[in-house]
Design a protein around this motif. Structure first.
Motif, PDB file in Angstrom:
ATOM      1  N   LYS A   1      -7.328  -3.667   3.953  1.00  0.00           N
ATOM      2  CA  LYS A   1      -7.767  -4.286   5.208  1.00  0.00           C
ATOM      3  C   LYS A   1      -9.251  -4.659   5.136  1.00  0.00           C
ATOM      4  O   LYS A   1      -9.669  -5.706   5.622  1.00  0.00           O
TER       5      LYS A   1
ATOM      6  N   PRO B   1       0.820  -1.216   0.000  1.00  0.00           N
ATOM      7  CA  PRO B   1       0.000   0.000   0.000  1.00  0.00           C
ATOM      8  C   PRO B   1       0.855   1.267   0.000  1.00  0.00           C
ATOM      9  O   PRO B   1       1.866   1.342   0.699  1.00  0.00           O
TER      10      PRO B   1
ATOM     11  N   MET C   1       1.251  -6.080   2.759  1.00  0.00           N
ATOM     12  CA  MET C   1       0.104  -6.810   3.287  1.00  0.00           C
ATOM     13  C   MET C   1      -0.124  -8.050   2.429  1.00  0.00           C
ATOM     14  O   MET C   1       0.317  -8.112   1.278  1.00  0.00           O
TER      15      MET C   1
ATOM     16  N   SER D   1      -3.887   1.162   2.790  1.00  0.00           N
ATOM     17  CA  SER D   1      -3.852   0.060   3.769  1.00  0.00           C
ATOM     18  C   SER D   1      -5.250  -0.238   4.290  1.00  0.00           C
ATOM     19  O   SER D   1      -5.644  -1.404   4.407  1.00  0.00           O
TER      20      SER D   1
ATOM     21  N   PHE E   1      -1.158  -7.365   7.609  1.00  0.00           N
ATOM     22  CA  PHE E   1       0.235  -6.951   7.440  1.00  0.00           C
ATOM     23  C   PHE E   1       1.183  -8.134   7.626  1.00  0.00           C
ATOM     24  O   PHE E   1       0.942  -9.002   8.460  1.00  0.00           O
TER      25      PHE E   1
ATOM     26  N   THR F   1       5.610  -3.148   5.776  1.00  0.00           N
ATOM     27  CA  THR F   1       4.437  -2.361   5.369  1.00  0.00           C
ATOM     28  C   THR F   1       3.612  -3.099   4.319  1.00  0.00           C
ATOM     29  O   THR F   1       2.512  -2.666   3.990  1.00  0.00           O
TER      30      THR F   1
ATOM     31  N   ASP G   1      -1.712   5.170   4.204  1.00  0.00           N
ATOM     32  CA  ASP G   1      -2.641   4.612   5.187  1.00  0.00           C
ATOM     33  C   ASP G   1      -4.031   4.370   4.600  1.00  0.00           C
ATOM     34  O   ASP G   1      -4.695   3.395   4.946  1.00  0.00           O
TER      35      ASP G   1
END
Length: 120
Positions: free
Chosen positions: A96, A86, A109, A92, A102, A107, A89
């Motif tokens: 998610k 990603p 995923m 991410s 993660f 960093t 944020d």
């Protein structure tokens, strides 16, 4: 830890990504035989939606299309996880929402291929 191997064949770039198995969460790493130090992975490049089109579901459409293509590809190649990197944020959080976790100390995923196969 994360490694990559790049090879050329007939003008096609082929990339094999390997994830160190003990950097994955216990629920996944305990399914990997102890003799396996690395597992194969598909690296999904960044998905991007123009800022004027964001929030309209296009990111999900792109991700589901990528998932479908990866599932089809895994019928002929072995891979245990899909890995993403990603950019920030917000990205991410996006991943998610679709079940990515993660990789320990990283960093990047991942999501297990078996989880994605259940969508199709």
């Amino acid at each position: 830890m994360f490694r990559s191997h790049i090879s050329w064949k007939q003008q096609n770039l082929r990339v094999l990504y390997l994830v160190i198995s003990d950097s994955l969460p216990e629920k996944l790493s305990k399914k990997v035989p102890p003799s396996y130090k690395v597992i194969s992975a598909v690296f999904l490049g960044r998905l991007a939606v123009d800022i004027s089109m964001q929030g309209q579901g296009y990111g999900e459409i792109l991700l589901m299309n990528a998932f479908y293509r990866i599932v089809e590809t895994t019928k002929s190649i072995a891979a245990q996880v899909i890995v993403v990197d990603p950019i920030d944020d917000a990205a991410s959080l996006f991943y998610k929402r679709y079940g990515f976790d993660f990789i320990a100390g990283n960093t990047k995923m991942f999501i297990p291929i078996e989880t994605v196969k259940k969508l199709f």
